[in-house]
Design an enzyme around this catalytic site. Sequence first.
Site, PDB file in Angstrom:
ATOM      1  N   LEU A 242     -21.893 -61.437   4.543  1.00 29.55           N
ATOM      2  CA  LEU A 242     -22.419 -62.728   4.966  1.00 29.55           C
ATOM      3  C   LEU A 242     -21.452 -63.467   5.899  1.00 29.55           C
ATOM      4  CD1 LEU A 242     -23.928 -64.163   1.641  1.00 29.55           C
ATOM      5  CD2 LEU A 242     -25.138 -63.063   3.522  1.00 29.55           C
TER       6      LEU A 242
ATOM      7  N   THR B  61     -12.790 -55.534   5.266  1.00 26.81           N
ATOM      8  CA  THR B  61     -13.473 -55.249   4.016  1.00 26.81           C
ATOM      9  C   THR B  61     -13.434 -53.748   3.734  1.00 26.81           C
ATOM     10  OG1 THR B  61     -15.482 -55.694   2.734  1.00 26.81           O
ATOM     11  CG2 THR B  61     -15.795 -55.065   5.052  1.00 26.81           C
TER      12      THR B  61
ATOM     13  N   LYS C 185      -8.942 -52.232   3.388  1.00 27.56           N
ATOM     14  CA  LYS C 185      -7.979 -53.263   2.994  1.00 27.56           C
ATOM     15  C   LYS C 185      -6.574 -52.701   2.779  1.00 27.56           C
ATOM     16  CE  LYS C 185     -11.317 -56.444   0.909  1.00 27.56           C
ATOM     17  NZ  LYS C 185     -11.604 -57.316  -0.249  1.00 27.56           N
TER      18      LYS C 185
ATOM     19  N   GLY D 204     -12.671 -51.285 -11.697  1.00 27.19           N
ATOM     20  CA  GLY D 204     -12.401 -50.735 -10.382  1.00 27.19           C
ATOM     21  C   GLY D 204     -10.924 -50.820 -10.038  1.00 27.19           C
TER      22      GLY D 204
ATOM     23  N   GLY E 111      -9.858 -50.455  -6.480  1.00 31.43           N
ATOM     24  CA  GLY E 111      -9.742 -50.545  -5.026  1.00 31.43           C
ATOM     25  C   GLY E 111      -8.926 -51.746  -4.579  1.00 31.43           C
ATOM     26  N   GLY E 112      -8.965 -52.010  -3.262  1.00 31.81           N
ATOM     27  CA  GLY E 112      -8.162 -53.071  -2.678  1.00 31.81           C
ATOM     28  C   GLY E 112      -8.437 -54.444  -3.269  1.00 31.81           C
TER      29      GLY E 112
ATOM     30  N   ARG F  63     -13.361 -44.893 -13.625  1.00 33.93           N
ATOM     31  CA  ARG F  63     -14.114 -43.703 -14.054  1.00 33.93           C
ATOM     32  C   ARG F  63     -13.195 -42.516 -14.277  1.00 33.93           C
ATOM     33  NH1 ARG F  63     -18.117 -42.764  -9.323  1.00 33.93           N
ATOM     34  NH2 ARG F  63     -16.310 -43.588  -8.198  1.00 33.93           N
TER      35      ARG F  63
ATOM     36  N   TYR G 286     -22.388 -60.567  -4.370  1.00 34.20           N
ATOM     37  CA  TYR G 286     -23.232 -61.759  -4.229  1.00 34.20           C
ATOM     38  C   TYR G 286     -24.606 -61.420  -3.667  1.00 34.20           C
ATOM     39  CZ  TYR G 286     -21.032 -61.185   0.352  1.00 34.20           C
ATOM     40  OH  TYR G 286     -20.555 -60.641   1.520  1.00 34.20           O
TER      41      TYR G 286
ATOM     42  N   GLY H 217     -19.976 -63.686  -6.672  1.00 33.01           N
ATOM     43  CA  GLY H 217     -18.860 -63.847  -5.767  1.00 33.01           C
ATOM     44  C   GLY H 217     -19.115 -64.723  -4.555  1.00 33.01           C
TER      45      GLY H 217
END
Length: 250
Positions: free
Chosen positions: A15, A60, A64, A127, A129-130, A151, A208, A229
């Site tokens: 967005l 994104t 990252k 998770g 990730g970054g 996982r 979101y 979010g």
Amino acid sequence: MDKYGLIGYPLGHSLSKSYFNEKFENEKINARYINFEIPSIDDLAEVLARNPELKGLNVTIPYKEKVIPLLDSISPEAKVIGAVNVIRVEHKGNRTILKGFNSDVIGFTKSIEPMLESFHKKALILGTGGSSKAIDYGLRSLGLETLFVSRFNRPGTIRYDMVSPETIKEYNVIVNCTPRGMYPHTYECPDLPYEAMDEHTILYDLLYNPDSTLFMEKGAEHSATVKNGLEMLLLQAFASWEFWNGGTNR
């Protein structure tokens, strides 16, 4: 005309473009925000070469962490977190200088802090990730103990099949940093014992789109407090603008 933009792959969910272009129009700022959907981080050089008017970028998934070696410097927070999601682009002669920052931690902590009560002492981060690294940094800065869920077998994490009802009672703040449940896969959610949740549980989803994910809905069914979010995104966007143009010059 100044340019700002977003690098990532894919970008259909973002967005940021509509937010910033609306901001520019409303505030009579002579600028444009562009999505740069690049299949490899190596394509960043071409984006910079073709857009000499660029003053700033958001970063994104999945870049990252991958973008860090391409930067000239990064802020102390971004260095500790190990992830960058804001780049200030400066031009000095023929040189392009890239400075990295992290607005994830700013947006997240300002968004979740009002939700926290004295009994919220431990958090699960879904998770690795970054984004999860910034969330970990933010939660610990707010005084919470954290535990990652993945996982796979990783150092310092537990697997989803190890999250028991007792774990949910002990770690009653749960933050989803995975894409599970994001449009169009709205029928998916992290595999957790939702039945163990109650009014002491907070479920915070970095997603979101949709407004209410299955993760949030299943928690709400058991009286958990839930939040998506979107507010974090807006707070991040404000912080990004400050990093690009404001008084934050570290």
